[in-house]
Structure formats: C-alpha cells, structure tokens
Design a protein around this motif. Structure first.
Motif, mmCIF file in Angstrom:
data_model
loop_
_atom_site.group_PDB
_atom_site.id
_atom_site.type_symbol
_atom_site.label_atom_id
_atom_site.label_comp_id
_atom_site.label_asym_id
_atom_site.label_seq_id
_atom_site.Cartn_x
_atom_site.Cartn_y
_atom_site.Cartn_z
ATOM 1 N N GLY A 83 0.817 -1.220 0.000
ATOM 2 C CA GLY A 83 0.000 0.000 0.000
ATOM 3 C C GLY A 83 0.846 1.263 0.000
ATOM 4 N N VAL A 84 1.882 1.282 0.818
ATOM 5 C CA VAL A 84 2.771 2.451 0.863
ATOM 6 C C VAL A 84 3.498 2.609 -0.474
ATOM 7 C CG1 VAL A 84 4.873 3.364 1.939
ATOM 8 C CG2 VAL A 84 3.043 2.445 3.361
ATOM 9 N N GLN A 85 3.935 1.483 -1.039
ATOM 10 C CA GLN A 85 4.629 1.535 -2.329
ATOM 11 C C GLN A 85 3.715 2.085 -3.421
ATOM 12 O OE1 GLN A 85 5.894 -2.260 -3.808
ATOM 13 N NE2 GLN A 85 7.239 -1.370 -5.330
ATOM 14 N N LEU A 86 2.467 1.659 -3.459
ATOM 15 C CA LEU A 86 1.532 2.180 -4.460
ATOM 16 C C LEU A 86 1.254 3.663 -4.256
ATOM 17 C CD1 LEU A 86 -0.989 -0.776 -4.828
ATOM 18 C CD2 LEU A 86 0.716 0.000 -6.481
ATOM 19 N N MET A 87 1.152 4.084 -2.987
ATOM 20 C CA MET A 87 0.953 5.512 -2.725
ATOM 21 C C MET A 87 2.158 6.327 -3.194
ATOM 22 S SD MET A 87 -1.088 5.755 0.945
ATOM 23 C CE MET A 87 0.413 5.711 1.833
ATOM 24 N N VAL A 88 3.365 5.820 -2.964
ATOM 25 C CA VAL A 88 4.569 6.519 -3.411
ATOM 26 C C VAL A 88 4.593 6.586 -4.937
ATOM 27 C CG1 VAL A 88 7.102 6.357 -3.529
ATOM 28 C CG2 VAL A 88 5.929 6.013 -1.355
ATOM 29 N N PHE A 89 4.255 5.473 -5.603
ATOM 30 C CA PHE A 89 4.201 5.476 -7.067
ATOM 31 C C PHE A 89 3.203 6.514 -7.575
ATOM 32 C CE2 PHE A 89 5.694 0.839 -7.923
ATOM 33 C CZ PHE A 89 7.000 1.218 -7.666
ATOM 34 N N ARG A 90 2.019 6.551 -6.983
ATOM 35 C CA ARG A 90 1.002 7.531 -7.408
ATOM 36 C C ARG A 90 1.486 8.959 -7.198
ATOM 37 N NH1 ARG A 90 -3.000 6.093 -10.893
ATOM 38 N NH2 ARG A 90 -3.885 4.133 -10.250
ATOM 39 N N TYR A 91 2.125 9.212 -6.066
ATOM 40 C CA TYR A 91 2.622 10.558 -5.788
ATOM 41 C C TYR A 91 3.703 10.952 -6.798
ATOM 42 C CZ TYR A 91 5.077 14.420 -3.638
ATOM 43 O OH TYR A 91 5.682 15.628 -3.415
ATOM 44 N N LEU A 92 4.675 10.048 -7.002
ATOM 45 C CA LEU A 92 5.747 10.355 -7.950
ATOM 46 C C LEU A 92 5.214 10.509 -9.366
ATOM 47 C CD1 LEU A 92 8.563 7.985 -6.643
ATOM 48 C CD2 LEU A 92 8.406 10.465 -6.370
ATOM 49 N N GLU A 93 4.186 9.750 -9.698
ATOM 50 C CA GLU A 93 3.576 9.879 -11.017
ATOM 51 C C GLU A 93 2.848 11.219 -11.145
ATOM 52 O OE1 GLU A 93 1.151 6.924 -13.954
ATOM 53 O OE2 GLU A 93 0.385 7.120 -11.921
ATOM 54 N N SER A 94 2.170 11.647 -10.092
ATOM 55 C CA SER A 94 1.450 12.925 -10.146
ATOM 56 C C SER A 94 2.407 14.112 -10.231
ATOM 57 C CB SER A 94 0.539 13.074 -8.931
ATOM 58 O OG SER A 94 1.306 13.279 -7.756
ATOM 59 N N GLN A 95 3.618 13.955 -9.713
ATOM 60 C CA GLN A 95 4.620 15.017 -9.775
ATOM 61 C C GLN A 95 5.406 14.990 -11.076
ATOM 62 O OE1 GLN A 95 4.849 17.426 -7.389
ATOM 63 N NE2 GLN A 95 3.044 16.400 -6.594
ATOM 64 N N GLY A 96 5.166 13.980 -11.930
ATOM 65 C CA GLY A 96 5.869 13.878 -13.211
ATOM 66 C C GLY A 96 7.266 13.300 -13.083
ATOM 67 N N ILE A 97 7.602 12.737 -11.949
ATOM 68 C CA ILE A 97 8.931 12.176 -11.721
ATOM 69 C C ILE A 97 9.027 10.755 -12.275
ATOM 70 C CG2 ILE A 97 10.588 11.492 -9.935
ATOM 71 C CD1 ILE A 97 9.363 13.734 -8.203
ATOM 72 N N LEU A 98 7.930 10.038 -12.206
ATOM 73 C CA LEU A 98 7.914 8.622 -12.565
ATOM 74 C C LEU A 98 6.736 8.352 -13.482
ATOM 75 C CD1 LEU A 98 9.149 5.790 -11.793
ATOM 76 C CD2 LEU A 98 7.419 5.686 -10.028
ATOM 77 N N ILE A 99 6.915 7.477 -14.442
ATOM 78 C CA ILE A 99 5.814 7.059 -15.314
ATOM 79 C C ILE A 99 5.578 5.575 -15.068
ATOM 80 C CG2 ILE A 99 5.043 6.757 -17.686
ATOM 81 C CD1 ILE A 99 6.860 9.121 -18.428
ATOM 82 N N VAL A 100 4.363 5.228 -14.656
ATOM 83 C CA VAL A 100 4.009 3.837 -14.361
ATOM 84 C C VAL A 100 2.991 3.378 -15.389
ATOM 85 C CG1 VAL A 100 3.037 2.264 -12.657
ATOM 86 C CG2 VAL A 100 4.419 4.198 -11.899
ATOM 87 N N ASP A 101 3.287 2.266 -16.051
ATOM 88 C CA ASP A 101 2.357 1.670 -17.008
ATOM 89 C C ASP A 101 1.454 0.705 -16.224
ATOM 90 O OD1 ASP A 101 1.005 0.650 -19.126
ATOM 91 O OD2 ASP A 101 2.755 -0.171 -20.161
ATOM 92 N N TRP A 102 0.321 1.222 -15.718
ATOM 93 C CA TRP A 102 -0.549 0.437 -14.845
ATOM 94 C C TRP A 102 -1.184 -0.744 -15.580
ATOM 95 C CZ3 TRP A 102 0.170 1.201 -9.934
ATOM 96 C CH2 TRP A 102 0.638 2.447 -9.498
ATOM 97 N N ASN A 103 -1.484 -0.596 -16.868
ATOM 98 C CA ASN A 103 -2.056 -1.709 -17.635
ATOM 99 C C ASN A 103 -1.070 -2.859 -17.758
ATOM 100 O OD1 ASN A 103 -4.497 -0.387 -18.086
ATOM 101 N ND2 ASN A 103 -3.700 0.647 -19.898
ATOM 102 N N ARG A 104 0.173 -2.545 -18.035
ATOM 103 C CA ARG A 104 1.192 -3.593 -18.148
ATOM 104 C C ARG A 104 1.429 -4.261 -16.798
ATOM 105 N NH1 ARG A 104 7.006 -2.657 -21.059
ATOM 106 N NH2 ARG A 104 7.485 -4.853 -21.331
ATOM 107 N N LEU A 105 1.405 -3.492 -15.739
ATOM 108 C CA LEU A 105 1.591 -4.030 -14.397
ATOM 109 C C LEU A 105 0.477 -4.995 -14.018
ATOM 110 C CD1 LEU A 105 3.300 -3.888 -11.780
ATOM 111 C CD2 LEU A 105 1.807 -2.037 -11.047
ATOM 112 N N SER A 106 -0.758 -4.637 -14.288
ATOM 113 C CA SER A 106 -1.883 -5.516 -13.944
ATOM 114 C C SER A 106 -1.975 -6.716 -14.876
ATOM 115 C CB SER A 106 -3.196 -4.740 -13.953
ATOM 116 O OG SER A 106 -3.477 -4.265 -15.251
#
Length: 105
Positions: free
Chosen positions: A39-62
């Motif tokens: 849960g903490v890892q997903l929150m960090v990913f979402r935060y970093l993605e919202s700041q434009g620091i990280l791009i997560v391909d959620w479809n590929r992950l799921s």
C-alpha cells in the motif's frame, strides 16, 4: 487391510494442529505487513507519477498479475484427491490449527 492406530492418528492430528496454528498466526502477521508495504509503495508510485517524476504503465503491471492468476488456475487441475486422502490425519489437524491461528493473529 488398513492398519489404523488411534494413538498415532491422534498424535499426527495434534501435531498438525499445533504446527498449523503457529503457521497460521505467522501468516496473518506477515500478510498484514506485506499489505502495508504494498500500500505504501503504491501511494509513493502515485505521488511520484502525479509530480511527473515517474511514469508507471498500470495496464502492463496488472496484465502480469492476470497472467500469474491464469497459470495458478491451470496448476490446480492436478488430481488432489489422491494426495488429500493419503495425508488426511495430518492435513485435517494442520488446517484446523492454521485457521485458528490465522483468526487469532
């Protein structure tokens, strides 16, 4: 003819229940810890993605998770009845103990 000793069956059942209880208790504690970490890892990913620091391909992950689920369902087709009958005394005790330990944990 099957040679059944009630004392041996009782010892196997009790031993399986004790081990199952300990493993069930530990499993629940570990599951809670892993849920918090994920849960903490997903929150960090979402935060970093919202700041434009990280791009997560959620479809590929799921999609990877869905493929793993399909493989696990294919493995479940193995004849489990034969193995269940051969270890019934230990398995029944272990299952009961595991459920009690998991509920109490």
């Amino acid at each position: 003819m099957i040679d059944l000793d009630p004392t041996t069956l009782g010892m196997e059942f009790g031993g399986g229940a004790a081990i199952g209880g300990l493993i069930g208790f530990a499993t629940k504690k570990l599951a809670k810890l892993l849920a918090v970490i994920v849960g903490v890892q997903l929150m960090v990913f979402r935060y970093l993605e919202s700041q434009g620091i990280l791009i997560v391909d959620w479809n590929r992950l799921s999609a990877g998770l869905l493929k793993t689920q399909a493989r696990a369902q294919d493995a479940a087709d193995i004849s489990w009845i034969q193995s269940m009958i051969s270890t019934l005394s230990i398995g029944a005790g272990f299952t009961g103990g595991f459920l009690i330990g998991f509920k109490r944990g």
